[in-house]
Design an enzyme around this catalytic site. Sequence first.
Site, PDB file in Angstrom:
ATOM      1  N   ASP A  87      -1.769  -3.812   2.768  1.00 56.44           N
ATOM      2  CA  ASP A  87      -0.395  -3.398   2.455  1.00 56.44           C
ATOM      3  C   ASP A  87       0.508  -4.595   2.178  1.00 56.44           C
ATOM      4  OD1 ASP A  87      -0.596  -4.087   5.258  1.00 56.44           O
ATOM      5  OD2 ASP A  87       1.384  -3.219   5.576  1.00 56.44           O
ATOM      6  N   GLU A 182      -0.179  -3.371   8.239  1.00 49.95           N
ATOM      7  CA  GLU A 182       0.094  -4.557   9.058  1.00 49.95           C
ATOM      8  C   GLU A 182       1.584  -4.852   9.072  1.00 49.95           C
ATOM      9  OE1 GLU A 182       0.638  -8.873  10.008  1.00 49.95           O
ATOM     10  OE2 GLU A 182       1.215  -7.809   8.199  1.00 49.95           O
TER      11      GLU A 182
END
Length: 418
Positions: A87, A182
């Site tokens: 991400d 994350e």
Amino acid sequence: MVLVVEIGETVAERFLRYVKCDTQSAEKSETYPSTGKQKEFGRKLVEELQELGLEGASIDEYGYVMATLPANIRRAVPVIGFMAHMDTSPALSGKDVKPLIHESYAGADIVLPGDNTQILRRSENPELSKKIGEGIITGDGTTLLGADDKAGVAEIMDMAHFLVNNPEVHHGTIKVAFTPDEEVGSGVEHFDVQKFGAEYAYTMDGETLGDVENETFSADSVHVTFRGISFHPGYAKGRLVNSIKVASAFVNKLPKERMSPETTEELEGYVHPYLVEGGVESTSVQFIVRDFDDDELKKKEEMLRGLVEETVRSYPKSNFTFEVEETYRNMKRVLDKHPQVVEKAMDAIGMTGLQPRLGRIRGGTDGARLCYMGLPTPNLASGQHNFHSKLEWISIQDMKKASEVIVNLVKVWAMSPE
Ligand SMILES: [Zn+2]
């Protein structure tokens, strides 16, 4: 002399392909992963891992991508994992990223063409000065680049690609994982350490090549609620207690010249109020508390409690609740019990011709949580700079070297005694 022939795409080409996939995660999502597009990217990575010939390449319901590169030696050496997050930060758009390559960088400031107020200045980027002659990749100034952490993803893929095509390089069993979310702090929430099957792992999510980050903050959140007494304001004399004023008096007592994010650096911790909510009857103040030392962390919380009690004493009819919740702990305590994990990383960095350096993160990482889930995981550099910014950049040569560090690390572990 051995000629190294590049088979297939280079790490930079891979990276340029990955950053064009929007994988932005989202705060306050009801789903896991927080956005569906991360899974789309994950499915593409699974296909690539399968094409490379890795075993068991799969994505699970949470979006975790895992695969195994089986050992090509008989002797038993520890199973090592490499991880990167898929991400990108919710802070800036990751849609329609237009990566630009600035070939043989000559040292001038780089004006990004999509928004000419976005200027990558050498004076503000000391690391950039060390990259003269290299290929620099940036975005066009309208989005982030996503080197955080598509660089890590590309480098791990490049390592797998290299080992598959160079079977004469000996290695034990290698595990690969790509994780979602994350950037919203829940990257390993559903990560199955058992299923992953690595004894030790490395995240590839640091900045400057050579850095081995083996220390993070220890972190708690503190939630203070002040209660007052509400009354019709016209008839409230001697009866109303306004919790907004109690909370304000408390916030005013916080240290001003020290112990806050804006006054601390290096090894110093802090207490940071980041949200105040409430009304006459009840007002809450939320804090994050950070320190590298767990005892110092507790002292900071005790100080907060002391200030709360002192404040409430001046408002006898008010009262309070004080809650502490653990967020994560400094990973050094775990890593110090397995010194070979960091040592081998330092060796591999040295073998690559880089200067190894230990570093600490004034924040947390997925690795810090993994350490306490039973998987010792320091953080290595992927070469990303200016993350979460439109001025994000990375050097092509750094990406190559980061991928070489991983290959050397695999070699170092393959030489470890049984
Ligand atoms: Zn990252």
